[in-house]
Design a protein around this motif. Structure first.
Motif, PDB file in Angstrom:
ATOM      1  N   LEU A  39      11.087  -4.196  -5.161  1.00 13.20           N
ATOM      2  CA  LEU A  39      10.776  -3.238  -4.098  1.00 13.20           C
ATOM      3  C   LEU A  39      11.188  -3.815  -2.747  1.00 13.20           C
ATOM      4  N   SER A  40      11.800  -2.990  -1.921  1.00 19.54           N
ATOM      5  CA  SER A  40      12.231  -3.467  -0.602  1.00 19.54           C
ATOM      6  C   SER A  40      11.060  -3.596   0.360  1.00 19.54           C
ATOM      7  N   ASP A  41      10.001  -2.814   0.152  1.00 21.24           N
ATOM      8  CA  ASP A  41       8.827  -2.858   1.024  1.00 21.24           C
ATOM      9  C   ASP A  41       7.580  -2.773   0.148  1.00 21.24           C
ATOM     10  N   GLU A  42       7.104  -3.914  -0.277  1.00 19.68           N
ATOM     11  CA  GLU A  42       5.942  -3.937  -1.174  1.00 19.68           C
ATOM     12  C   GLU A  42       4.685  -3.416  -0.493  1.00 19.68           C
ATOM     13  N   ALA A  43       4.519  -3.734   0.773  1.00 20.58           N
ATOM     14  CA  ALA A  43       3.325  -3.288   1.491  1.00 20.58           C
ATOM     15  C   ALA A  43       3.263  -1.766   1.559  1.00 20.58           C
ATOM     16  N   ALA A  44       4.406  -1.130   1.817  1.00 19.09           N
ATOM     17  CA  ALA A  44       4.447   0.336   1.871  1.00 19.09           C
ATOM     18  C   ALA A  44       4.166   0.934   0.497  1.00 19.09           C
ATOM     19  N   ALA A  45       4.656   0.280  -0.552  1.00 22.09           N
ATOM     20  CA  ALA A  45       4.412   0.771  -1.910  1.00 22.09           C
ATOM     21  C   ALA A  45       2.923   0.708  -2.252  1.00 22.09           C
ATOM     22  N   ILE A  46       2.281  -0.380  -1.888  1.00 24.35           N
ATOM     23  CA  ILE A  46       0.849  -0.518  -2.149  1.00 24.35           C
ATOM     24  C   ILE A  46       0.059   0.521  -1.370  1.00 24.35           C
ATOM     25  N   GLU A  47       0.449   0.739  -0.126  1.00 23.90           N
ATOM     26  CA  GLU A  47      -0.238   1.741   0.694  1.00 23.90           C
ATOM     27  C   GLU A  47      -0.100   3.129   0.075  1.00 23.90           C
ATOM     28  N   ALA A  48       1.086   3.456  -0.413  1.00 30.99           N
ATOM     29  CA  ALA A  48       1.301   4.761  -1.037  1.00 30.99           C
ATOM     30  C   ALA A  48       0.443   4.916  -2.294  1.00 30.99           C
ATOM     31  N   LEU A  49       0.340   3.861  -3.091  1.00 28.65           N
ATOM     32  CA  LEU A  49      -0.488   3.918  -4.290  1.00 28.65           C
ATOM     33  C   LEU A  49      -1.955   4.134  -3.930  1.00 28.65           C
ATOM     34  N   ARG A  50      -2.427   3.414  -2.934  1.00 25.82           N
ATOM     35  CA  ARG A  50      -3.832   3.537  -2.545  1.00 25.82           C
ATOM     36  C   ARG A  50      -4.149   4.899  -1.952  1.00 25.82           C
ATOM     37  N   GLU A  51      -3.172   5.504  -1.303  1.00 22.72           N
ATOM     38  CA  GLU A  51      -3.398   6.805  -0.690  1.00 22.72           C
ATOM     39  C   GLU A  51      -3.298   7.961  -1.686  1.00 22.72           C
ATOM     40  N   GLN A  52      -2.418   7.826  -2.698  1.00 21.32           N
ATOM     41  CA  GLN A  52      -2.101   8.980  -3.530  1.00 21.32           C
ATOM     42  C   GLN A  52      -2.640   8.935  -4.958  1.00 21.32           C
ATOM     43  N   LEU A  53      -3.025   7.765  -5.435  1.00 22.25           N
ATOM     44  CA  LEU A  53      -3.614   7.704  -6.764  1.00 22.25           C
ATOM     45  C   LEU A  53      -5.092   8.069  -6.710  1.00 22.25           C
ATOM     46  N   PRO A  54      -5.676   8.488  -7.839  1.00 19.80           N
ATOM     47  CA  PRO A  54      -7.095   8.867  -7.857  1.00 19.80           C
ATOM     48  C   PRO A  54      -7.971   7.751  -7.294  1.00 19.80           C
ATOM     49  N   ASP A  55      -8.940   8.137  -6.489  1.00 13.44           N
ATOM     50  CA  ASP A  55      -9.808   7.170  -5.810  1.00 13.44           C
ATOM     51  C   ASP A  55     -11.016   6.850  -6.694  1.00 13.44           C
ATOM     52  N   HIS A  56     -10.924   5.766  -7.442  1.00 13.39           N
ATOM     53  CA  HIS A  56     -12.082   5.309  -8.201  1.00 13.39           C
ATOM     54  C   HIS A  56     -12.019   3.789  -8.311  1.00 13.39           C
ATOM     55  N   ASN A  57     -13.103   3.192  -8.797  1.00 16.15           N
ATOM     56  CA  ASN A  57     -13.196   1.729  -8.791  1.00 16.15           C
ATOM     57  C   ASN A  57     -12.705   1.092 -10.075  1.00 16.15           C
ATOM     58  N   ARG A  58     -11.897   1.799 -10.875  1.00 16.62           N
ATOM     59  CA  ARG A  58     -11.432   1.241 -12.133  1.00 16.62           C
ATOM     60  C   ARG A  58     -10.010   0.691 -12.054  1.00 16.62           C
ATOM     61  N   TRP A  59      -9.403   0.721 -10.880  1.00 19.51           N
ATOM     62  CA  TRP A  59      -8.074   0.139 -10.745  1.00 19.51           C
ATOM     63  C   TRP A  59      -7.935  -0.555  -9.400  1.00 19.51           C
ATOM     64  N   ALA A  60      -6.979  -1.459  -9.324  1.00 17.69           N
ATOM     65  CA  ALA A  60      -6.683  -2.177  -8.087  1.00 17.69           C
ATOM     66  C   ALA A  60      -5.219  -2.560  -8.114  1.00 17.69           C
ATOM     67  N   VAL A  61      -4.660  -2.801  -6.933  1.00 18.90           N
ATOM     68  CA  VAL A  61      -3.249  -3.172  -6.831  1.00 18.90           C
ATOM     69  C   VAL A  61      -3.105  -4.323  -5.853  1.00 18.90           C
ATOM     70  N   THR A  62      -2.183  -5.215  -6.152  1.00 21.81           N
ATOM     71  CA  THR A  62      -1.942  -6.360  -5.291  1.00 21.81           C
ATOM     72  C   THR A  62      -0.490  -6.792  -5.440  1.00 21.81           C
ATOM     73  N   ARG A  63      -0.089  -7.808  -4.723  1.00 25.39           N
ATOM     74  CA  ARG A  63       1.266  -8.363  -4.844  1.00 25.39           C
ATOM     75  C   ARG A  63       1.199  -9.861  -4.645  1.00 25.39           C
ATOM     76  N   ARG A  64       2.121 -10.537  -5.298  1.00 26.47           N
ATOM     77  CA  ARG A  64       2.203 -11.994  -5.167  1.00 26.47           C
ATOM     78  C   ARG A  64       3.583 -12.444  -5.585  1.00 26.47           C
ATOM     79  N   ARG A  65       4.243 -13.193  -4.721  1.00 27.39           N
ATOM     80  CA  ARG A  65       5.543 -13.784  -4.995  1.00 27.39           C
ATOM     81  C   ARG A  65       6.557 -12.740  -5.464  1.00 27.39           C
ATOM     82  N   GLY A  66       6.524 -11.573  -4.813  1.00 26.58           N
ATOM     83  CA  GLY A  66       7.506 -10.548  -5.116  1.00 26.58           C
ATOM     84  C   GLY A  66       7.178  -9.671  -6.298  1.00 26.58           C
TER      85      GLY A  66
END
Length: 298
Positions: free
Chosen positions: A229-256
């Motif tokens: 991904l060229s912009d991992e931060a933007a991808a994470i933000e999009a996932l957090r904004e558009q995926l269902p809001d519940h406490n059964r999932w999380a997203v992060t990034r590390r070393r690309g």
């Protein structure tokens, strides 16, 4: 001195002790070719198999110069004691391939000897190539014993997106996962250097399985990864904004490596979450909209 005990065998040559091995393998290779046109096309140039592992012909639902879709077929539909499956796929420079399966895979209860099964998947992606590895979910029956490894080897400039969805037991049939043992390993590297290494043991008799600091009694889990991904931060933000809001999932990034995790009790919920994430991430990764494989709709 212990008396010699002959090994029980069948007329087919199969043995029935703890050293039993029923092997199957599949090796695929993909290349980008011009074929006399301005736009290259990804072709399957290698297909070797032994045992009950096959592929259907390649599909091009995104256009003849688009991504090459291939369905991995295991006719038995599941793994039993002694099964040893090996799947390898290589995408050469400039190629774009999507691998999936026609149905959920099943991990059956071990036999009376407790013989384990094993499935090893190795994916290699060259510079400027893209591989999407999107198998349908895996269902582990109570008493299943085995090892599942996924190795992804990338060259600089390669892109990949994949997932693994695992359901433990069959709660709808009142058959929970209360015996057995599974081991999952992930190894993702770039130019030979590890980016993400993981080993997970799933033993329902261990306190980690029910402890809130571990599995917490969850019966379904999923891991989705994306690299390139060229912009991992933007991808994470999009996932957090558009995926269902519940406490059964999380997203992060590390070393690309972008990692999305699900831990819950609903197989359909985990699958839907991964599919929605793929629809969001694929345009960011490849510049192309997600094109759902037709086999998922049958």
């Amino acid at each position: 001195m212990t008396a010699y005990q002959p090994i029980a065998t069948h007329s087919s040559g199969h043995r029935f002790d703890t050293e039993r091995r029923w092997a199957a393998s599949l090796s695929l290779g993909f290349e980008s070719r011009n074929e006399g046109s301005a736009e290259p096309v990804t072709r399957m140039v290698r297909r070797r198999h032994t045992g009950p592992l096959r592929v259907q012909r390649p599909f091009y639902p995104e256009g003849k110069h688009g991504c090459c879709h291939v369905y991995l077929l295991h006719p038995p539909g599941g793994l039993v004691s002694g099964d040893q499956l090996r799947i390898e796929a290589t995408v050469a420079e400039g190629g774009h391939t999507l691998l999936t399966t026609p149905a959920a895979a099943k991990l059956y209860k071990a036999d009376s000897h407790g013989v384990a099964w094993a499935q090893h998947t190795r994916l290699q992606v060259a510079k400027d190539a893209t591989l999407e590895y999107l198998p349908q979910e895996t269902i582990a029956f109570d008493g299943s014993r085995g090892e599942q490894t996924t190795t992804v080897e990338l060259e600089s400039g390669a892109k990949t997106l994949g997932w693994e969805v695992l359901a433990l037991g069959r709660p709808a049939s009142e058959l929970p996962f209360v015996t057995g043992a599974l081991e999952q390993r992930f190894h993702l590297s770039l130019d030979g250097k590890p980016l993400w290494l993981e080993r997970q043991l799933l033993d329902p008799t261990h306190r980690r399985f029910t402890g809130h600091w571990g599995q917490g009694g969850a019966t379904v889990q999923a891991t989705l990864w994306a690299v390139g991904l060229s912009d991992e931060a933007a991808a994470i933000e999009a996932l957090r904004e558009q995926l269902p809001d519940h406490n059964r999932w999380a997203v992060t990034r590390r070393r690309g490596v972008l990692l999305l995790r699900y831990l819950g009790t609903e197989r359909n919920e985990a699958w839907a979450l991964c599919e929605q994430a793929w629809h969001l991430l694929r345009p960011m990764l490849t510049g192309l909209p997600a094109h759902t494989p037709r086999i998922w709709l049958t």
